[in-house]
Motif scaffolding. Sequence first.
Motif, PDB file in Angstrom:
ATOM      1  N   ARG A   1       5.068   3.448  19.262  1.00 34.12           N
ATOM      2  CA  ARG A   1       5.808   3.082  20.475  1.00 34.12           C
ATOM      3  C   ARG A   1       7.074   3.928  20.599  1.00 34.12           C
ATOM      4  NH1 ARG A   1       9.595  -0.760  22.476  1.00 34.12           N
ATOM      5  NH2 ARG A   1       9.767  -1.944  20.543  1.00 34.12           N
ATOM      6  N   LEU A   2       7.788   4.104  19.492  1.00 32.98           N
ATOM      7  CA  LEU A   2       8.982   4.954  19.548  1.00 32.98           C
ATOM      8  C   LEU A   2       8.611   6.382  19.998  1.00 32.98           C
ATOM      9  CD1 LEU A   2      11.004   3.886  16.362  1.00 32.98           C
ATOM     10  CD2 LEU A   2      11.184   3.026  18.695  1.00 32.98           C
TER      11      LEU A   2
ATOM     12  N   VAL B   1       5.911   7.381  21.853  1.00 34.39           N
ATOM     13  CA  VAL B   1       5.482   7.500  23.258  1.00 34.39           C
ATOM     14  C   VAL B   1       6.606   7.120  24.217  1.00 34.39           C
ATOM     15  CG1 VAL B   1       3.039   7.216  22.729  1.00 34.39           C
ATOM     16  CG2 VAL B   1       4.421   5.192  23.310  1.00 34.39           C
ATOM     17  N   GLU B   2       7.615   6.430  23.714  1.00 29.52           N
ATOM     18  CA  GLU B   2       8.813   6.216  24.538  1.00 29.52           C
ATOM     19  C   GLU B   2       9.843   7.326  24.308  1.00 29.52           C
ATOM     20  OE1 GLU B   2      10.231   2.219  23.921  1.00 29.52           O
ATOM     21  OE2 GLU B   2       8.446   1.314  24.806  1.00 29.52           O
ATOM     22  N   HIS B   3       9.443   8.371  23.606  1.00 31.11           N
ATOM     23  CA  HIS B   3      10.296   9.545  23.385  1.00 31.11           C
ATOM     24  C   HIS B   3      11.607   9.166  22.715  1.00 31.11           C
ATOM     25  CE1 HIS B   3       7.332  11.575  25.779  1.00 31.11           C
ATOM     26  NE2 HIS B   3       7.472  10.645  26.697  1.00 31.11           N
ATOM     27  N   ARG B   4      11.531   8.212  21.806  1.00 34.71           N
ATOM     28  CA  ARG B   4      12.706   7.823  21.041  1.00 34.71           C
ATOM     29  C   ARG B   4      12.634   8.404  19.626  1.00 34.71           C
ATOM     30  NH1 ARG B   4      12.247   1.490  21.954  1.00 34.71           N
ATOM     31  NH2 ARG B   4      13.909   1.457  20.399  1.00 34.71           N
ATOM     32  N   LEU B   5      11.498   9.014  19.285  1.00 39.47           N
ATOM     33  CA  LEU B   5      11.303   9.576  17.958  1.00 39.47           C
ATOM     34  C   LEU B   5      10.270  10.688  18.100  1.00 39.47           C
ATOM     35  CD1 LEU B   5      12.353   8.662  15.104  1.00 39.47           C
ATOM     36  CD2 LEU B   5      10.138   7.565  14.783  1.00 39.47           C
ATOM     37  N   ASP B   6      10.436  11.766  17.350  1.00 32.84           N
ATOM     38  CA  ASP B   6       9.436  12.830  17.386  1.00 32.84           C
ATOM     39  C   ASP B   6       8.275  12.467  16.460  1.00 32.84           C
ATOM     40  OD1 ASP B   6      11.117  14.204  19.104  1.00 32.84           O
ATOM     41  OD2 ASP B   6      12.093  15.295  17.471  1.00 32.84           O
TER      42      ASP B   6
ATOM     43  N   ASP C   1       6.657  14.170  14.206  1.00 36.27           N
ATOM     44  CA  ASP C   1       6.798  14.541  12.793  1.00 36.27           C
ATOM     45  C   ASP C   1       7.700  13.546  12.056  1.00 36.27           C
ATOM     46  OD1 ASP C   1       9.079  15.537  14.224  1.00 36.27           O
ATOM     47  OD2 ASP C   1       9.546  16.817  12.514  1.00 36.27           O
ATOM     48  N   GLU C   2       8.704  13.054  12.751  1.00 42.83           N
ATOM     49  CA  GLU C   2       9.572  12.048  12.137  1.00 42.83           C
ATOM     50  C   GLU C   2       8.820  10.741  11.906  1.00 42.83           C
ATOM     51  OE1 GLU C   2      13.946  12.757  13.918  1.00 42.83           O
ATOM     52  OE2 GLU C   2      12.449  12.329  15.449  1.00 42.83           O
TER      53      GLU C   2
ATOM     54  N   GLU D   1       6.545  11.048   8.875  1.00 42.77           N
ATOM     55  CA  GLU D   1       7.314  10.998   7.625  1.00 42.77           C
ATOM     56  C   GLU D   1       7.805   9.572   7.344  1.00 42.77           C
ATOM     57  OE1 GLU D   1      10.062  14.471   6.554  1.00 42.77           O
ATOM     58  OE2 GLU D   1      11.462  12.850   7.021  1.00 42.77           O
TER      59      GLU D   1
END
Lengths: 490, 490, 490
Positions: A447-448, A450-455, A457-458, A461
């Motif tokens: 969710r993070l 697709v809401e562009h709150r996290l990349d 690759d992050e 990890e």
Amino acid sequence: MPDPAAAAPRWALHPDRALPADPVTRPVARQILDATRNLPIVSMHGHVDAGVLARDERFDDPASLLVVPDHYLVRMLVSQGVPHDALGLPRRDGGAVQSDPREIWRAFASHWHLFRGTPTRFWMEHVLVEVLGVTERLSAATADAAYDTIAERLAEPGFRPLALLDRFGIEIIATTDPASADLADHADLAARGWGERIVPTFRPDAVLHVDRPGWVDDVALLGDRAGVAIGSYRDFLRALEARRWAFVDAGARATDHGHVLADTTPMAETDAAAVFASALRGDVDPAAARAFSAHMLFEMARMSTQDGLVMQLHPGALRDHDPHVMAMLGHDVGYDIPVATEYVHALRPLLSAFGHHPNLRLVLFTLDEDTFSRELAPLAGVYPAVRLGAPWWFLDSPDGMRRFREAVTDTAGFANTTGFVDDTRAFLSIPARHDLSRRVDAGFLARLVVEHRLDLDEALETAVDLAYGLPRAAYARQTTTPDHPHPPGA
Amino acid sequence: MPDPAAAAPRWALHPDRALPADPVTRPVARQILDATRNLPIVSMHGHVDAGVLARDERFDDPASLLVVPDHYLVRMLVSQGVPHDALGLPRRDGGAVQSDPREIWRAFASHWHLFRGTPTRFWMEHVLVEVLGVTERLSAATADAAYDTIAERLAEPGFRPLALLDRFGIEIIATTDPASADLADHADLAARGWGERIVPTFRPDAVLHVDRPGWVDDVALLGDRAGVAIGSYRDFLRALEARRWAFVDAGARATDHGHVLADTTPMAETDAAAVFASALRGDVDPAAARAFSAHMLFEMARMSTQDGLVMQLHPGALRDHDPHVMAMLGHDVGYDIPVATEYVHALRPLLSAFGHHPNLRLVLFTLDEDTFSRELAPLAGVYPAVRLGAPWWFLDSPDGMRRFREAVTDTAGFANTTGFVDDTRAFLSIPARHDLSRRVDAGFLARLVVEHRLDLDEALETAVDLAYGLPRAAYARQTTTPDHPHPPGA
Amino acid sequence: MPDPAAAAPRWALHPDRALPADPVTRPVARQILDATRNLPIVSMHGHVDAGVLARDERFDDPASLLVVPDHYLVRMLVSQGVPHDALGLPRRDGGAVQSDPREIWRAFASHWHLFRGTPTRFWMEHVLVEVLGVTERLSAATADAAYDTIAERLAEPGFRPLALLDRFGIEIIATTDPASADLADHADLAARGWGERIVPTFRPDAVLHVDRPGWVDDVALLGDRAGVAIGSYRDFLRALEARRWAFVDAGARATDHGHVLADTTPMAETDAAAVFASALRGDVDPAAARAFSAHMLFEMARMSTQDGLVMQLHPGALRDHDPHVMAMLGHDVGYDIPVATEYVHALRPLLSAFGHHPNLRLVLFTLDEDTFSRELAPLAGVYPAVRLGAPWWFLDSPDGMRRFREAVTDTAGFANTTGFVDDTRAFLSIPARHDLSRRVDAGFLARLVVEHRLDLDEALETAVDLAYGLPRAAYARQTTTPDHPHPPGA
């Protein structure tokens, strides 16, 4: 009426189970889950009996393995009118209870519908289908067939306890052991090469609550084990320190503390000594007992700064809500009920003293999700000593775990949590619990993304951290002192 | 290992960030966001220093602007073992701390991963990419390049404080000022034509809590500013009234109150006078001090009915949880922790007296989201005086703001909330915070639309209200009296 | 400006309203809703007046039917500055208030925008469009046309109360009646063949709280109705028992209890008798009154084990928050505010005594959603006597109901809830409330299905349970004793 089992499709676990369903999020969640699904299991807090592992005998039967000891399952059946006796729970008065495991199993199987929407359903489905190879959805009609399948499986050598550690990919598992445990099973396992993989946990509850029935005897036993004749509070501390080091020597990483309150207010040593002396004489005041328990939590933290054992705190369960059930059946049969729990004032003494100490790691658990965003995340998000354990007990479910991440990540991030900690006595469900946790975290991270709150690759990890890296790191003994010093109090 | 920064795509903000991802809701959310994204910013509660605006000097360097004063950021780094000293936080004992801003910046940049999933990440990404033009994702490897980019930008005239008000589209910004502030910076700004755009807020906490260190001196200073020699409780009230009118004359719209408890129980005047007199002599009883604080909240509401200042209440933060950190570093370094907060009994005296008064506007904030649906929405949904402020502090995040709308709208609707209130001392993050709020509200409203619970035209109108109309209206001075009457107590 | 009403499309309810919007979940939710949308309504707890049903007269006008008595609606209008008088709420001092129903209706219609996002909006839209045939969205401009449409409809015979029971598909409806009710309306209805369909509920609050104004008179009236001259606590119990059996004879299934606290601590009989005797003399101590209320909850449970009446507990509302409004307008005008509620300690005496009794069914409601996962689900998930009622009052909304299922299902499953209970005095909104509940449950179950946590056949069966089977079963009288024994106390 046609046999419903006959018509039913083969029971199977869907590969996307417990992932978010919307078509944008699911593929990302699947990709994240792919990064963790095969990681080893780190099981740093649980209640599997060390003796079961050491003896490594085949499990008796489906009911005594999966039904009788599982209080999640027992409580749901009881809530809908199934008597305890019908489930074979042993009575303390020795009264007759159902002793045919097949009958107990039928009582469970015929009430399978009660578990719809519960985590027990999710775990048990995994255990039955994935671990044990049951092929038809559980019901009164399919109960016997499932029983036979399971019984057959349990007879195989590959289903003995130690073999299951390999089958499940469990890299390390911690048991929970009283402070006075002789640790003989662990010594035995270590002698056979399992010492790095099966470790004890120091749980001193029995001797920290001076108002518990049997406390005087438990203290005497503690002294015996420690080689200290406990006549005073000082002796008591010395014995506890000695036992903690014995646990360290046996591979322990952590202590564990079950208190109703999280209070950690220390007492003056003379006051603590007076309460202790009085309790040894059998004279216990309830308020003094509570104060002493709080004081001892503070002392446990102090000792952790010396021996580096990670300190786990599990507060907020009112044990044995119904005294009649307690009298008839004893503890741990489903009657422990959460109560509102306060952490901010309660932990202030401990954290003011040791919250920045490099050797303290305090892992906090809760049954009160109101404290997620209000108290726990703010504390973990500033004190270096504090980590948040995984959602515990009644909160260890798809929605409970999602709410935990949604509530604590804002303020604690991911790194101030321990990743997943399973806390179960249901051995066969350990993989199911880790699997579920990895799915829920994959969904949250997706969710993070697709809401562009996290990349992405992050997220990948972080998923690996939550499943593997963080629990390994959180339960490393926190110490700069050598591994086998003289116990400080000796 | 290849340089990860070299391979990384240019850092950019996704236009759909923080909007719901499912393919039905997102386009509607985007459409709603289009209606608000360019509206002016109304920033009615914050902690930007009036002096910074009045002096209008260039900011020193990236670290002292973005790292050192941001307690969200400091607390996260500290929680993972970065010492306060390494972040350059000044010590009260004058001890040496890191003074090289580039080193401080590196400490932050190299821990960028800690902020995954946090609102700090969201805000800071906006500040770095959108406001300051940083082009590579922050990390140890990219720290220096980012530092140089930011330093260069800060040297431009367009990045001085007052120029930023224009760049950010800030229509009005309120500072927070102690009751004894001389308001010289505001007078200066007003003389230069900024009086309608930069307004003070009356914050009397220092003199309402008689047990605060330095209270006697603060009261003396209050008297000096008010031109009242404060020898009695009556003088004290007169001085407060005079200062409130001085704030009104300087453009203030509101007062602000930080109390641990929301208690508003009034005391008999003679009792209040006795506590006050006793405290002036240095004799303070903790229970009396608490009662006096509660009484003074009641008095502040009474004064608001006379001068029309909007009353903001921010209860529930236990300040300076670790006394050692407080002794070493002072206030506001990340050690304020929320506690459970009760509003229903606590506000009953105030609301019974003034809850229907046409001149009172009481804006309630909370750190305890349990009160959203249980207490705050029911109170705001019936008392004409009450409005709910935006999710505050630890709750000012995508999920926190969503939970707020989901929990309070049922009973309070939209019109009983103030729309967004940013409450920050991080000047450069103001647009990021408003942007995020508009995104979350767009997502919430879009869900209502696609669930056919609201028509699109209504959602568009409501979005504009939340972003602009409601904060403007909520912070209008509530008074039918003339603008410059004689202070009632004079 | 063009007439907005002229341009507006015909007002209609979308068939998918309140269903999840994502394209994977919605079709499944629709399929589940199809299984329940036409089921009969079981309305086991409400506040429709038995007299209204017995007299079966046409409703007066739109305002007195839909606005004046609806405290959800009144409180929202008041919160935004509409005076109570303008809404026609009768004043206790007889002072003049708006008496033109059309003007009252206009005050409501012109504030329609305030209800955006609230359940009132959802319910009222259903009432206006579906039940009453209004064709234009409500606003100042369309107020009069809507008024006329409604007035016309109310004049039709098909809109008299008993006809509406058929129109709405209400299989059974329970009213709420004081312990001293003469039940004449119910007798009348029974004589006309409605006895199985319209049943009373025994609500003894007035006589259980000895500190309520008028308590002595209420006790006297209770005695009259019971044919017992109440001179002692024993007489009081005897009268209560007699009245409960009278309610059983009149078809009652349940009792209902509104206490601020859930406390059920019993008193020694002599102590209870002393408090009672003292109160009869007009001498009431507040602490003793509270203790007596708690004791009487325990006694009510004991009596339920004899007569099998289902016991409903609705704690946690602080009634009449503003004493001035109470003095002017009386109870139930929107000033009841929830407070934090504790169940675990509070119910322990009752549950220890009767929690496994086959004749006790205790249905718990709450206004404090913090207790959903922490207290209520764990209690309902183990005690056979306990069921969780539906989300109540301020929580009876799309998001409130969703949060309820998400929080309680883990531990209580579905079978330990009662399914939907509407609890309304707004007669015309009953179908809307059941419709909404079925939609929210369909959405929740659909999510379980698309996340592969539940099979579709199970979801369909569960949806029918929640809408129909569970409320029927939960409110069946729980008794193995014959239907008309001699009252035990007689």
